[in-house]
Scaffold this motif. Structure first.
Motif, PDB file in Angstrom:
ATOM      1  N   GLU A 103       0.844  -1.187   0.000  1.00 32.76           N
ATOM      2  CA  GLU A 103       0.000   0.000   0.000  1.00 32.76           C
ATOM      3  C   GLU A 103       0.880   1.237   0.000  1.00 32.76           C
ATOM      4  O   GLU A 103       1.869   1.310   0.711  1.00 32.76           O
ATOM      5  N   SER A 104       0.500   2.184  -0.802  1.00 33.84           N
ATOM      6  CA  SER A 104       1.279   3.417  -0.822  1.00 33.84           C
ATOM      7  C   SER A 104       0.331   4.588  -0.644  1.00 33.84           C
ATOM      8  O   SER A 104      -0.782   4.593  -1.158  1.00 33.84           O
ATOM      9  N   LYS A 105       0.799   5.561   0.092  1.00 31.75           N
ATOM     10  CA  LYS A 105      -0.068   6.716   0.340  1.00 31.75           C
ATOM     11  C   LYS A 105      -0.242   7.544  -0.917  1.00 31.75           C
ATOM     12  O   LYS A 105      -1.199   8.284  -1.066  1.00 31.75           O
ATOM     13  N   ASN A 106       0.714   7.395  -1.836  1.00 32.67           N
ATOM     14  CA  ASN A 106       0.631   8.207  -3.041  1.00 32.67           C
ATOM     15  C   ASN A 106      -0.508   7.769  -3.933  1.00 32.67           C
ATOM     16  O   ASN A 106      -1.115   8.576  -4.617  1.00 32.67           O
ATOM     17  N   ALA A 107      -0.759   6.512  -3.943  1.00 33.60           N
ATOM     18  CA  ALA A 107      -1.820   5.991  -4.818  1.00 33.60           C
ATOM     19  C   ALA A 107      -2.808   5.224  -3.967  1.00 33.60           C
ATOM     20  O   ALA A 107      -2.807   3.991  -3.936  1.00 33.60           O
ATOM     21  N   PRO A 108      -3.652   5.929  -3.272  1.00 36.14           N
ATOM     22  CA  PRO A 108      -4.532   5.255  -2.307  1.00 36.14           C
ATOM     23  C   PRO A 108      -5.518   4.297  -2.940  1.00 36.14           C
ATOM     24  O   PRO A 108      -6.022   3.402  -2.283  1.00 36.14           O
ATOM     25  N   HIS A 109      -5.789   4.459  -4.213  1.00 32.88           N
ATOM     26  CA  HIS A 109      -6.786   3.575  -4.813  1.00 32.88           C
ATOM     27  C   HIS A 109      -6.194   2.267  -5.297  1.00 32.88           C
ATOM     28  O   HIS A 109      -6.905   1.360  -5.664  1.00 32.88           O
ATOM     29  N   SER A 110      -4.897   2.185  -5.347  1.00 30.84           N
ATOM     30  CA  SER A 110      -4.322   0.943  -5.856  1.00 30.84           C
ATOM     31  C   SER A 110      -3.626   0.171  -4.757  1.00 30.84           C
ATOM     32  O   SER A 110      -2.738  -0.616  -5.001  1.00 30.84           O
ATOM     33  N   GLN A 111      -4.051   0.425  -3.530  1.00 29.97           N
ATOM     34  CA  GLN A 111      -3.361  -0.299  -2.468  1.00 29.97           C
ATOM     35  C   GLN A 111      -3.839  -1.731  -2.426  1.00 29.97           C
ATOM     36  O   GLN A 111      -4.990  -2.028  -2.651  1.00 29.97           O
ATOM     37  N   GLY A 112      -2.899  -2.567  -2.143  1.00 28.12           N
ATOM     38  CA  GLY A 112      -3.235  -3.955  -1.907  1.00 28.12           C
ATOM     39  C   GLY A 112      -3.786  -4.700  -3.094  1.00 28.12           C
ATOM     40  O   GLY A 112      -4.485  -5.683  -2.907  1.00 28.12           O
ATOM     41  N   GLU A 113      -3.497  -4.263  -4.319  1.00 28.55           N
ATOM     42  CA  GLU A 113      -3.979  -5.015  -5.470  1.00 28.55           C
ATOM     43  C   GLU A 113      -2.993  -6.110  -5.835  1.00 28.55           C
ATOM     44  O   GLU A 113      -1.801  -5.995  -5.593  1.00 28.55           O
ATOM     45  N   TYR A 114      -3.538  -7.122  -6.451  1.00 33.17           N
ATOM     46  CA  TYR A 114      -2.702  -8.243  -6.852  1.00 33.17           C
ATOM     47  C   TYR A 114      -2.319  -8.093  -8.315  1.00 33.17           C
ATOM     48  O   TYR A 114      -3.177  -7.988  -9.192  1.00 33.17           O
ATOM     49  N   ASP A 115      -1.017  -8.091  -8.564  1.00 37.38           N
ATOM     50  CA  ASP A 115      -0.523  -8.024  -9.938  1.00 37.38           C
ATOM     51  C   ASP A 115       0.310  -9.257 -10.222  1.00 37.38           C
ATOM     52  O   ASP A 115       0.834  -9.900  -9.302  1.00 37.38           O
ATOM     53  N   VAL A 116       0.481  -9.504 -11.491  1.00 39.42           N
ATOM     54  CA  VAL A 116       1.251 -10.689 -11.876  1.00 39.42           C
ATOM     55  C   VAL A 116       2.688 -10.531 -11.416  1.00 39.42           C
ATOM     56  O   VAL A 116       3.338  -9.516 -11.651  1.00 39.42           O
ATOM     57  N   TYR A 117       3.162 -11.542 -10.769  1.00 44.03           N
ATOM     58  CA  TYR A 117       4.519 -11.529 -10.215  1.00 44.03           C
ATOM     59  C   TYR A 117       5.422 -12.425 -11.028  1.00 44.03           C
ATOM     60  O   TYR A 117       6.554 -12.090 -11.339  1.00 44.03           O
ATOM     61  N   SER A 118       4.904 -13.583 -11.392  1.00 44.31           N
ATOM     62  CA  SER A 118       5.721 -14.524 -12.158  1.00 44.31           C
ATOM     63  C   SER A 118       4.826 -15.522 -12.861  1.00 44.31           C
ATOM     64  O   SER A 118       3.742 -15.855 -12.369  1.00 44.31           O
ATOM     65  N   THR A 119       5.292 -15.967 -14.017  1.00 42.18           N
ATOM     66  CA  THR A 119       4.574 -17.000 -14.767  1.00 42.18           C
ATOM     67  C   THR A 119       5.590 -18.025 -15.223  1.00 42.18           C
ATOM     68  O   THR A 119       6.658 -17.652 -15.726  1.00 42.18           O
ATOM     69  N   PHE A 120       5.287 -19.270 -15.035  1.00 42.06           N
ATOM     70  CA  PHE A 120       6.222 -20.286 -15.524  1.00 42.06           C
ATOM     71  C   PHE A 120       5.475 -21.562 -15.863  1.00 42.06           C
ATOM     72  O   PHE A 120       4.367 -21.809 -15.378  1.00 42.06           O
ATOM     73  N   GLN A 121       6.117 -22.330 -16.707  1.00 39.17           N
ATOM     74  CA  GLN A 121       5.547 -23.619 -17.121  1.00 39.17           C
ATOM     75  C   GLN A 121       6.004 -24.660 -16.109  1.00 39.17           C
ATOM     76  O   GLN A 121       7.188 -24.979 -16.024  1.00 39.17           O
ATOM     77  N   SER A 122       5.070 -25.172 -15.354  1.00 36.23           N
ATOM     78  CA  SER A 122       5.440 -26.121 -14.311  1.00 36.23           C
ATOM     79  C   SER A 122       5.535 -27.551 -14.850  1.00 36.23           C
ATOM     80  O   SER A 122       6.518 -28.244 -14.627  1.00 36.23           O
ATOM     81  N   HIS A 123       4.499 -27.971 -15.541  1.00 38.90           N
ATOM     82  CA  HIS A 123       4.456 -29.337 -16.041  1.00 38.90           C
ATOM     83  C   HIS A 123       4.177 -29.338 -17.534  1.00 38.90           C
ATOM     84  O   HIS A 123       3.476 -28.459 -18.050  1.00 38.90           O
ATOM     85  N   GLU A 124       4.735 -30.332 -18.184  1.00 38.76           N
ATOM     86  CA  GLU A 124       4.484 -30.522 -19.610  1.00 38.76           C
ATOM     87  C   GLU A 124       3.722 -31.821 -19.810  1.00 38.76           C
ATOM     88  O   GLU A 124       3.812 -32.730 -18.969  1.00 38.76           O
ATOM     89  N   PRO A 125       3.013 -31.935 -20.923  1.00 36.34           N
ATOM     90  CA  PRO A 125       2.362 -33.229 -21.172  1.00 36.34           C
ATOM     91  C   PRO A 125       3.429 -34.314 -21.333  1.00 36.34           C
ATOM     92  O   PRO A 125       4.489 -34.066 -21.901  1.00 36.34           O
ATOM     93  N   GLU A 126       3.144 -35.463 -20.789  1.00 34.60           N
ATOM     94  CA  GLU A 126       4.079 -36.571 -20.918  1.00 34.60           C
ATOM     95  C   GLU A 126       3.349 -37.782 -21.438  1.00 34.60           C
ATOM     96  O   GLU A 126       2.116 -37.830 -21.442  1.00 34.60           O
ATOM     97  N   PHE A 127       4.135 -38.741 -21.853  1.00 32.28           N
ATOM     98  CA  PHE A 127       3.532 -39.974 -22.337  1.00 32.28           C
ATOM     99  C   PHE A 127       4.179 -41.146 -21.619  1.00 32.28           C
ATOM    100  O   PHE A 127       5.392 -41.277 -21.611  1.00 32.28           O
TER     101      PHE A 127
END
Lengths: 222, 461
Positions: free
Chosen positions: B70-94
């Motif tokens: 939370e920042s006092k400068n932008a009171p309306h955007s406090q505590g929002e969730y934004d993308v932090y990381s994306t990764f491929q965890s599992h791949e299709p296997e046979f």
């Protein structure tokens, strides 16, 4: 009568689900298929216990009475919506399993007469199953029928009998009747592939067809 | 919920790689209706502080959201969730031996308690569990002697003096690396994982077995529950979910497809096939139908934060169980009882097999679970009041107040009521999560993630 129709409808739907489960990605889901087989069993029990004459039993005089000691009675002959069995390739034996005694094939002595018509059809299917199983794979793994309903009369409980005990992802109800090479077989597979054309005509594999190509009536004699 | 008003926030939609994901054929089977099945969210989990929110999807990807400070400068955007990381965890296997395709779908994600600057989580598909370490890098060394700015080797003749490389700030980079891969532990499909309170072990459960792993050891695990019958023909039930007790590292619970819960104590025996407690409610014979077994199958079990209670979800109800009473649940809440007369249709279209999850709030006073038509339900255990809310684009506009919804069964119909027959069964909320401390909830509706927080919480900031 309505219950019978409803039960029959549910059986058809259940068999369709079991059939479709073969081609689902990720393999057969044990949990879902167990639940489907339980529904199938309930519907079958209702169907058999409903005192109305069977819709599809050709020429059957009376109704097969439910047998308390026979929880896995044979389906009536006309129960032709039985789908082709799921691919055997999907359920290799991952653990050693005991062989089913062939004695379970024989209908139990002492079955009351009204059930004979029902078991008759099952016997036909079972014997046919056995012949092909032995011929194709060289080992009897137990009686199997096309319809994934209990086969063995000695099986006390559970979704179904008559299947190879080890099914990594499928309950016993989903007994494959024969191995179907739906997928590219990996090299070094289990080796239980059907050789040549097999003794069963291909048409039996299509959904909706009766998986016994001998006329049922011929086996209902004394 | 008399004192809590729920507000929409900006949807935490994951951009970038997901847009390029190949879309498989729509599940509805209608040509041209390209519903991207790979983006369907399959699990949602807050970490222990609530700062991070992880989602897994059918395409094997994990997307982690971080709550912005939370920042006092932008009171309306406090505590929002934004993308932090994306990764491929599992791949299709046979699996060549069984001729089986192994889906890459992430079944469960569980966070490990944070022990240093890095975050760790476990993610699993049907067969393999992976431990991922998430680290941040916001500085990089500059001023190498042998390499230039781009990393190319310098001509040694141009090096006339030595300098000490200095750490300079850089744009934040989140690095994710697989630290452990726990493979080949399960013959059947893994349905749940749970980290022990000892922070050293965790368990994974499939349809018939539960294994205990050490987080540092990947080549072996201990089997602690095995309900596989000697003869598969005798199979009558499977394991559907399992969880460790939040405080007692020796206790865990697993649920079955028959609707029972078994509490096991690992001190009693190496193989916990014999339960310490069996929680089972006798079936009401008057409500028996073809589908009684299906609707009694437990799809999720969660311990309360206090460790005193358990929450279970079956197809039509959520139940609260007291660990001290095995005979029956202490509370039962109807989620969508109007579906009881439609079980046959729901069996036909496979909806009866949907596995809904359930969640406790931080103080164990409210429980939440999903339903159809993008509805989700909350039950206040103290006031016994319940509310139905909808996760939709309209409701999720920032600061939009969620309006309670109602499903009318017949009789008097109010203006905004939804009739049972017009419920959309393709819009199902299977996965929900509640922030461990605050009234912030994450709702997964097919391939959209909705985050709501209560008005009280929002107004305070």
């Amino acid at each position: 009568m309505e219950f019978k129709l409803e039960a029959h409808r549910i059986v058809s739907i259940s068999l369709g689900k079991i059939y479709n489960s073969r081609v689902q990605r990720g393999g057969i889901k044990l949990h879902k298929n167990l639940l489907v087989s339980l529904v199938l069993r309930s519907a079958r029990q209702v169907y058999l216990s409903d005192p109305c004459p069977g819709l599809y039993l050709a020429g059957t005089a009376g109704t097969p009475m439910p047998q308390p000691g026979e929880p896995a009675a044979q389906p009536p002959a006309g129960w032709g919506e039985a789908p082709p069995p799921p691919a055997r390739a999907a359920w290799p034996d991952t653990e050693p399993q005991p062989e089913r005694p062939a004695a379970t094939d024989a209908p139990q002595a002492g079955h009351p007469e009204p059930a004979a018509t029902v078991t008759g059809a099952g016997d036909c299917l079972r014997r046919r199953e056995e012949d092909t199983a032995e011929a194709a794979w060289g080992r009897v793994v137990g009686p199997r029928v096309a319809a994934p309903v209990g086969v063995s009369d000695v099986s006390p409980e559970g979704p179904s009998a008559g299947c190879p005990p080890e099914e990594p992802s499928a309950p016993p109800a989903l007994c494959p009747r024969k191995r179907r090479t739906l997928r590219k077989s990996p090299a070094g597979g289990s080796g239980r592939r059907r050789k040549g054309g097999g003794e069963r005509p291909r048409k039996a594999a299509e959904p909706g067809q009766i998986c016994c190509d001998k006329p049922v009536t011929a086996h209902r004699g004394p | 919920m008399p004192c809590v008003t729920w507000l929409g926030r900006d949807r935490g939609a994951a951009p970038g790689p997901l847009d390029e994901a190949p879309c498989s054929e729509g599940e509805l089977g209608v040509p041209g209706l390209a519903q991207c099945t790979a983006d369907i969210i399959s699990t949602v989990e807050f970490n222990h502080t609530g700062e991070l929110l992880a989602t897994g999807d059918k395409g094997g990807r994990v997307v982690i959201f971080q709550r912005e400070p939370e920042s006092k400068n932008a009171p309306h955007s406090q505590g929002e969730y934004d993308v932090y990381s994306t990764f491929q965890s599992h791949e299709p296997e046979f699996d060549y031996l069984k001729s089986l395709e192994i889906e890459e779908k992430i079944n469960k994600i569980k966070w490990l308690p944070q022990q240093n600057a890095a975050h760790s989580l476990l993610s699993t598909n049907d067969k393999t569990i992976k431990l991922w370490k998430i680290t941040e890098r916001d500085k990089r060394p500059e001023g190498y002697n042998l390499k230039d700015e781009e990393g190319k080797l310098k001509d040694l003749s141009t090096v006339t003096s030595l300098q000490v490389p200095v750490l300079k700030p850089m744009d934040l980079m989140v690095e994710v690396s697989p630290r452990r891969i726990f493979a080949n532990g399960h013959t059947y499909h893994i349905n749940s994982i749970s980290v022990n309170s000892d922070c050293e072990t965790y368990m994974s459960a499939d349809d018939l077995r539960i294994n205990l792993w050490h987080l540092a050891v990947t080549d072996r695990s201990f089997n602690i529950v095995d309900i596989k019958p000697a003869n598969m023909e005798d199979l009558t039930e499977v394991i559907t979910a399992s969880e460790f007790h939040p405080h007692h590292c020796n206790l865990f619970v697993y649920s079955s497809s028959k609707g029972s819960l078994r509490l096991c104590d690992m001190r009693a025996a190496a193989l916990c096939d014999r339960h310490s407690k069996l929680f089972e409610e006798p079936e009401d014979p008057s409500s028996r139908s073809f589908f009684s077994e299906i609707i009694s199958s437990v799809s999720d079990v969660k311990f309360s934060h206090s460790g005193r209670y358990m929450l279970t979800r079956d197809y039509l109800t959520v139940k609260v169980w007291d660990l001290n009473m095995e005979a029956r649940p202490i509370e039962t809440y109807q989620v969508h009882d109007y579906l009881r007369s439609k079980l046959c249709s729901l069996y036909e279209n496979d909806c009866i097999f949907d596995k809904f999850e359930c969640a406790w709030n931080g103080s164990d006073s409210v429980i939440m679970t999903g339903a159809y038509n993008n509805f989700f339900r909350m039950f206040d255990r103290n006031s016994k009041r319940d509310v139905t809310l909808e996760a939709s684009r309209e409701s999720s506009k920032p600061r939009a107040v969620l309006k309670p919804r109602r499903v009318c069964v017949g009789g008097k119909r109010r203006r905004d009521d939804v009739s049972v027959d017009s419920l959309d069964f393709t819009k199902k909320i299977l996965h929900t999560a509640w922030h461990p401390a605050e009234n912030i909830i994450a709702i997964a509706a097919t391939n959209n993630l909705y985050i709501f927080q209560d008005k009280v919480n929002s107004d305070m900031h």
